[in-house]
Enzyme design. Sequence first.
Site, short mmCIF file in Angstrom:
data_model
loop_
_atom_site.label_atom_id
_atom_site.label_comp_id
_atom_site.label_asym_id
_atom_site.label_seq_id
_atom_site.Cartn_x
_atom_site.Cartn_y
_atom_site.Cartn_z
N LYS A 128 91.73 35.13 87.60
CA LYS A 128 92.39 34.34 87.05
C LYS A 128 93.38 33.35 88.25
O LYS A 128 93.64 33.90 89.03
CB LYS A 128 93.72 35.26 86.51
N THR A 136 106.63 35.74 81.46
CA THR A 136 105.39 36.27 81.52
C THR A 136 104.87 37.45 82.21
O THR A 136 104.02 37.58 82.67
CB THR A 136 104.81 35.12 82.52
N GLY A 195 103.91 40.84 82.48
CA GLY A 195 102.75 41.71 81.71
C GLY A 195 101.59 40.78 81.33
O GLY A 195 100.83 41.49 80.48
N THR A 196 101.48 39.52 81.62
CA THR A 196 100.29 38.70 81.30
C THR A 196 98.94 39.45 81.71
O THR A 196 97.92 39.57 80.60
CB THR A 196 100.52 37.16 81.73
#
Length: 270
Positions: free
Chosen positions: A179, A211, A213-214
Site C-alpha cells: 500500500k 482514515t 482503520g483503513t
Amino acid sequence: MLSVCPLNILTIAGSDSGGGAGIQADLKTFAALGGYGCSVITAVTAQNTQGVTASQVLSADLVEDQLAAVLDDIHISAIKTGMLGSAEVVQRVASYLKANFTGPIVVDPVMVATSGDSLLEQSALDAYLTELIPLAAVITPNLPEAAKLLDTVLPVSVDEMKQAARALYDVCGAAVLLKGGHLPGENCIDVLFDGEQYYEFMCPKLAVNNTHGTGCTLASALALALAKGADLPQAVSLAKNYITAAIEMSGQLNVGSGHGPVNHFYALWS
C-alpha cells in the site's frame, strides 16, 4: 434481503475500544459487504481517535482456545489476521491454521498504528516472515511495515515499491499488496505482485482526516472478496473501491476529535 446464506469470515486481531480499527472495523466490513463475521481477539487496547493509551496482548492459550472454538463448529470461508502482538501468538496462530484451515488467508502485518503507536513486539517479526506469512494468499503491508519486514529503507517511488514487493515475495512466497499511501504526490498507488505479474491500483488522495482503520478495512474486504471467488486482482479492485468510498463518506460520521474512522456503512446510511 439475501437470497443465500452469507459466507462466514473470521478475523484474528486486536480490539479497538474506539471502534474504528481492529476487530470492530473488520466485523463492520464483513457485515457491510454481506458476510457473517466471527472473531478471535488477540489483544485489548485502550484507544480513541487521538491514540492508544494502553494495550494488553492476550495469552497464546486463550487465542488458540478461541480459534478452536470457532473452527471446530463454524465453516469459515476466509480468514483475515491483523494485530497479533507477540511472537508467541503469531507462532500459535500460524501453527493452528496450518493444521486446521485450507481457505484463503489475508495477513495484514499490523505493526504500527496510524497514530504512530507500536502494536507489535520486535521479536514477532521473524515469526511473521517464517511461519504466518507463508500461509497467506496475500499480505497487505504499508510502506513502513514492508521496510520493517525487509529491514531496509522506506520505498519512495513506485519502482522501489515493486522491488520491495518482489523482495517480500521472494522471502515468504506469498502475494504482496503493498500500500502506497505514504508516497508523496496527489495519488495513492498500491502495487500488487502475485509472483509473476505486477498490478497497479491508483486513486486520488482524499483530503480528509478520517482514515483510522483503513488498513484493517481493506484487508477484511479483500478476504471476503476472495471467499466469494474473485481472483486476486479482482478482489483487490473490489476492496479498493469499498475503502475509497468509505473514506469519501467518512464526513457523515461525528466520532471523536482526532483521527476519525471511515464510514463502513455508507451504502446503508445513505
